[in-house]
Design a protein around this motif. Structure first.
Motif, PDB file in Angstrom:
ATOM      1  N   PHE A   1      54.119  50.620  48.822  1.00  0.00           N
ATOM      2  CA  PHE A   1      54.751  49.366  48.393  1.00  0.00           C
ATOM      3  C   PHE A   1      56.020  49.232  49.237  1.00  0.00           C
TER       4      PHE A   1
ATOM      5  N   GLU B   1      45.138  37.721  42.343  1.00  0.00           N
ATOM      6  CA  GLU B   1      45.906  37.992  41.101  1.00  0.00           C
ATOM      7  C   GLU B   1      47.412  37.962  41.340  1.00  0.00           C
TER       8      GLU B   1
ATOM      9  N   LEU C   1      50.420  43.035  38.141  1.00  0.00           N
ATOM     10  CA  LEU C   1      50.865  44.271  37.485  1.00  0.00           C
ATOM     11  C   LEU C   1      52.178  44.792  38.074  1.00  0.00           C
TER      12      LEU C   1
ATOM     13  N   ILE D   1      52.015  45.387  50.486  1.00  0.00           N
ATOM     14  CA  ILE D   1      51.308  46.516  49.866  1.00  0.00           C
ATOM     15  C   ILE D   1      50.220  46.990  50.819  1.00  0.00           C
TER      16      ILE D   1
ATOM     17  N   ASN E   1      47.296  49.075  50.378  1.00  0.00           N
ATOM     18  CA  ASN E   1      46.586  49.622  49.225  1.00  0.00           C
ATOM     19  C   ASN E   1      45.489  50.577  49.678  1.00  0.00           C
TER      20      ASN E   1
ATOM     21  N   PRO F   1      41.230  52.915  45.830  1.00  0.00           N
ATOM     22  CA  PRO F   1      40.225  51.915  45.465  1.00  0.00           C
ATOM     23  C   PRO F   1      40.394  51.464  44.010  1.00  0.00           C
ATOM     24  N   LEU F   2      40.095  50.196  43.756  1.00  0.00           N
ATOM     25  CA  LEU F   2      40.311  49.633  42.405  1.00  0.00           C
ATOM     26  C   LEU F   2      39.161  50.002  41.474  1.00  0.00           C
ATOM     27  N   GLY F   3      39.492  50.222  40.204  1.00  0.00           N
ATOM     28  CA  GLY F   3      38.463  50.389  39.181  1.00  0.00           C
ATOM     29  C   GLY F   3      37.539  51.575  39.419  1.00  0.00           C
TER      30      GLY F   3
ATOM     31  N   GLY G   1      38.736  54.844  38.632  1.00  0.00           N
ATOM     32  CA  GLY G   1      39.269  55.991  37.903  1.00  0.00           C
ATOM     33  C   GLY G   1      40.216  56.821  38.734  1.00  0.00           C
ATOM     34  N   LEU G   2      40.806  56.211  39.758  1.00  0.00           N
ATOM     35  CA  LEU G   2      41.752  56.951  40.601  1.00  0.00           C
ATOM     36  C   LEU G   2      43.174  56.414  40.445  1.00  0.00           C
TER      37      LEU G   2
ATOM     38  N   ALA H   1      50.184  50.832  40.731  1.00  0.00           N
ATOM     39  CA  ALA H   1      50.816  49.508  40.823  1.00  0.00           C
ATOM     40  C   ALA H   1      52.048  49.442  39.906  1.00  0.00           C
TER      41      ALA H   1
ATOM     42  N   ASN I   1      47.695  58.816  33.515  1.00  0.00           N
ATOM     43  CA  ASN I   1      47.810  58.513  34.958  1.00  0.00           C
ATOM     44  C   ASN I   1      49.262  58.331  35.382  1.00  0.00           C
TER      45      ASN I   1
ATOM     46  N   MET J   1      34.284  50.414  37.613  1.00  0.00           N
ATOM     47  CA  MET J   1      34.217  50.446  36.141  1.00  0.00           C
ATOM     48  C   MET J   1      35.621  50.076  35.666  1.00  0.00           C
TER      49      MET J   1
ATOM     50  N   GLY K   1      39.180  59.735  35.266  1.00  0.00           N
ATOM     51  CA  GLY K   1      39.726  58.661  34.440  1.00  0.00           C
ATOM     52  C   GLY K   1      38.626  57.928  33.711  1.00  0.00           C
ATOM     53  N   ALA K   2      38.683  56.601  33.768  1.00  0.00           N
ATOM     54  CA  ALA K   2      37.665  55.793  33.098  1.00  0.00           C
ATOM     55  C   ALA K   2      36.508  55.477  34.038  1.00  0.00           C
ATOM     56  N   GLY K   3      36.407  56.210  35.173  1.00  0.00           N
ATOM     57  CA  GLY K   3      35.325  56.018  36.124  1.00  0.00           C
ATOM     58  C   GLY K   3      35.640  54.870  37.081  1.00  0.00           C
TER      59      GLY K   3
HETATM   60  N1  ATP Z   1      48.238  47.666  44.173  1.00  0.00           N
HETATM   61  C1  ATP Z   1      47.989  46.934  43.086  1.00  0.00           C
HETATM   62  N2  ATP Z   1      48.786  45.867  42.789  1.00  0.00           N
HETATM   63  C2  ATP Z   1      48.576  45.135  41.674  1.00  0.00           C
HETATM   64  N3  ATP Z   1      47.586  45.356  40.799  1.00  0.00           N
HETATM   65  C3  ATP Z   1      46.757  46.375  41.039  1.00  0.00           C
HETATM   66  C4  ATP Z   1      46.910  47.226  42.183  1.00  0.00           C
HETATM   67  N4  ATP Z   1      45.956  48.158  42.151  1.00  0.00           N
HETATM   68  C5  ATP Z   1      45.223  47.904  41.040  1.00  0.00           C
HETATM   69  N5  ATP Z   1      45.694  46.841  40.365  1.00  0.00           N
HETATM   70  C6  ATP Z   1      45.141  46.237  39.149  1.00  0.00           C
HETATM   71  O1  ATP Z   1      44.543  47.237  38.371  1.00  0.00           O
HETATM   72  C7  ATP Z   1      43.138  46.938  38.163  1.00  0.00           C
HETATM   73  C8  ATP Z   1      42.341  48.213  38.070  1.00  0.00           C
HETATM   74  O2  ATP Z   1      42.755  48.861  36.900  1.00  0.00           O
HETATM   75  P1  ATP Z   1      41.767  49.766  36.069  1.00  0.00           P
HETATM   76  O3  ATP Z   1      42.612  50.412  35.025  1.00  0.00           O
HETATM   77  O4  ATP Z   1      40.576  48.983  35.619  1.00  0.00           O
HETATM   78  O5  ATP Z   1      41.241  50.832  37.106  1.00  0.00           O
HETATM   79  P2  ATP Z   1      41.979  52.035  37.800  1.00  0.00           P
HETATM   80  O6  ATP Z   1      43.434  52.026  37.445  1.00  0.00           O
HETATM   81  O7  ATP Z   1      41.654  51.972  39.245  1.00  0.00           O
HETATM   82  O8  ATP Z   1      41.250  53.270  37.151  1.00  0.00           O
HETATM   83  P3  ATP Z   1      41.767  54.343  36.020  1.00  0.00           P
HETATM   84  O9  ATP Z   1      42.777  53.649  35.163  1.00  0.00           O
HETATM   85  O10 ATP Z   1      40.539  54.717  35.273  1.00  0.00           O
HETATM   86  O11 ATP Z   1      42.327  55.473  36.811  1.00  0.00           O
HETATM   87  C9  ATP Z   1      42.774  46.090  39.377  1.00  0.00           C
HETATM   88  O12 ATP Z   1      41.622  45.334  39.138  1.00  0.00           O
HETATM   89  C10 ATP Z   1      44.030  45.247  39.526  1.00  0.00           C
HETATM   90  O13 ATP Z   1      44.034  44.196  38.576  1.00  0.00           O
END
Ligand code: ATP
Ligand code: HSE
Length: 344
Positions: free
Chosen positions: A31, A56, A60, A83, A85, A88-90, A92-93, A99, A139, A213, A294-296
């Motif tokens: 960031f 979006e 967040l 950012i 980034n 990877p989103l969703g 579980g990492l 964010a 997390n 997920m 995490g939640a996958g």
């Molecule tokens: N760099 C970022 N900036 C803003 N929002 C983000 C960023 N990265 C992720 N997000 C938000 O978080 C969401 C993913 O959150 P989610 O809790 O579903 O999965 P995760 O955090 O990747 O997995 P877990 O919580 O299981 O480790 C994305 O779809 C997006 O809305």
């Protein structure tokens, strides 16, 4: 002046430690806050999920900055945000935790530069704010402290672990109501966070499926209550997990049993039926233990560096046999929290 905040990925639960264990991983989202007034575009996103995040408007991160302002009373000076980034989103990492942590730590760094002085939140207070936004502490604790963490949640009144000083108590309820309990869970406050040691030769291999997920959906499949047997199963495994890391010399061979979970993985297996085979394949190939990250949807295996190639191969072979697309990555344990650099 540019302030670069590098926030590690994180893997929560590690099988038996639902909403409690977290592990920081050396995969960083950057960031970059550029202070001063700007013309034109104020937000640039590159890398994983860039299109979605731009759509979006990275809500967040800005939510976290507003929470920081509400808590501290500081007005964050104007900035441009870039950012990079890499998480990877969703999967579980811990992308959402990164964010939130990126927003809080960036706001803190900008205010420290702008206003000076010493009255800024401690790391424990940042953990509390991040937990309020994320809804669970695992997390965000790992992302803020690094390494392997155990976060114990409790209602504020019952948990005076931190903040016995007056200035901390003054801030007790200052996070705005709309940021509380975003996943509908109980009011978790003041998490007690304990850092646990990790052996130098321990690393992880992560299978990252091509599908996402969402945490919200993966929490929605969990039952409202569990049996006494399942609760007893997990509490003994969580204790064994701590013993595996803290026994003199380490007892990592206990991890396969310690990571055997009955509270969330069996339910999440309903939406990810290949999960047990992926865990089993990694363990047969010599991983100490493996679990849904995490939640996958990622699956994380603990291993020594020598066995890394076998674990990659086992994950990919199982995935091929099950018709599952995805990739593997070796991710080292990140031994610290966010890294902050100032670029002139
Ligand atoms: N760099 C970022 N900036 C803003 N929002 C983000 C960023 N990265 C992720 N997000 C938000 O978080 C969401 C993913 O959150 P989610 O809790 O579903 O999965 P995760 O955090 O990747 O997995 P877990 O919580 O299981 O480790 C994305 O779809 C997006 O809305
Ligand atoms: N402990 C959380 C981690 C996901 O953010 C869960 O499993 O739902």
């Amino acid at each position: 002046m540019r302030i670069r905040v590098k926030v590690p990925a994180s893997s929560a639960n590690l099988g038996c430690g639902f909403d409690a264990f977290g592990l920081a991983l050396a995969l960083y989202t950057d960031f970059i806050f550029e202070s001063g007034t700007h013309e034109g575009e104020m937000l640039v996103v590159r890398g994983e999920g860039a299109d979605k995040l731009l759509k979006e408007r990275c809500k967040l991160v800005y939510d976290a900055i507003r929470v920081y302002e509400g808590y501290t009373g500081y007005k964050v000076p104007s900035f441009k945000l870039e950012i990079e980034n890499r998480i990877p989103l969703g999967r579980g990492l811990g992308s959402s935790a990164a964010a939130i942590v990126g927003g809080l730590v960036g706001a803190d760094a900008l205010c420290r530069r702008a206003y000076g002085g010493i009255n800024y939140p401690s790391t424990n207070q940042l953990v509390r704010l991040a937990t309020e936004i994320e809804g669970h502490p695992d997390n965000v604790s790992a992302a803020l402290l690094g390494g392997l963490t155990l976060a114990v949640s409790a209602p504020a009144a019952a948990a005076p672990y931190f903040g016995s000083n007056a200035s901390d108590n003054e801030h007790e309820d200052t996070a705005p109501a709309e940021f509380k309990n975003i996943d509908g869970g109980p009011a978790w406050r003041n998490p007690l966070v304990v850092s646990l040691p990790t052996p130098a030769n321990l690393t992880t291999v992560v299978f990252i499926p091509s599908f996402e997920m969402s945490t919200k959906e993966a929490r929605a499949v969990l039952p409202p209550s569990v049996t006494m047997q399942d609760a007893a199963h997990n509490s003994s495994r969580a204790a064994l997990f701590i013993a595996a890391f803290t026994a003199p010399g380490g007892k990592l061979e206990w991890l396969a049993e310690a990571m055997n979970d009955r509270l969330h993985q069996p339910y999440r297996g309903q939406i990810f039926p290949q999960l047990p085979a992926l865990i089993d394949g990694a363990q047969r190939a010599g991983a100490y233990g493996a679990a849904l990250s995490g939640a996958g949807s990622a699956v994380l295996a603990f291993t020594t560096r020598e066995r890394v190639p076998q674990i990659h191969e086992a994950f990919l072979k199982t995935a091929r046999e099950l018709g599952l697309n995805g990739r593997t990555e070796q991710l080292e344990i990140a031994l610290g929290g966010p890294l902050i650099g100032y670029e002139l």
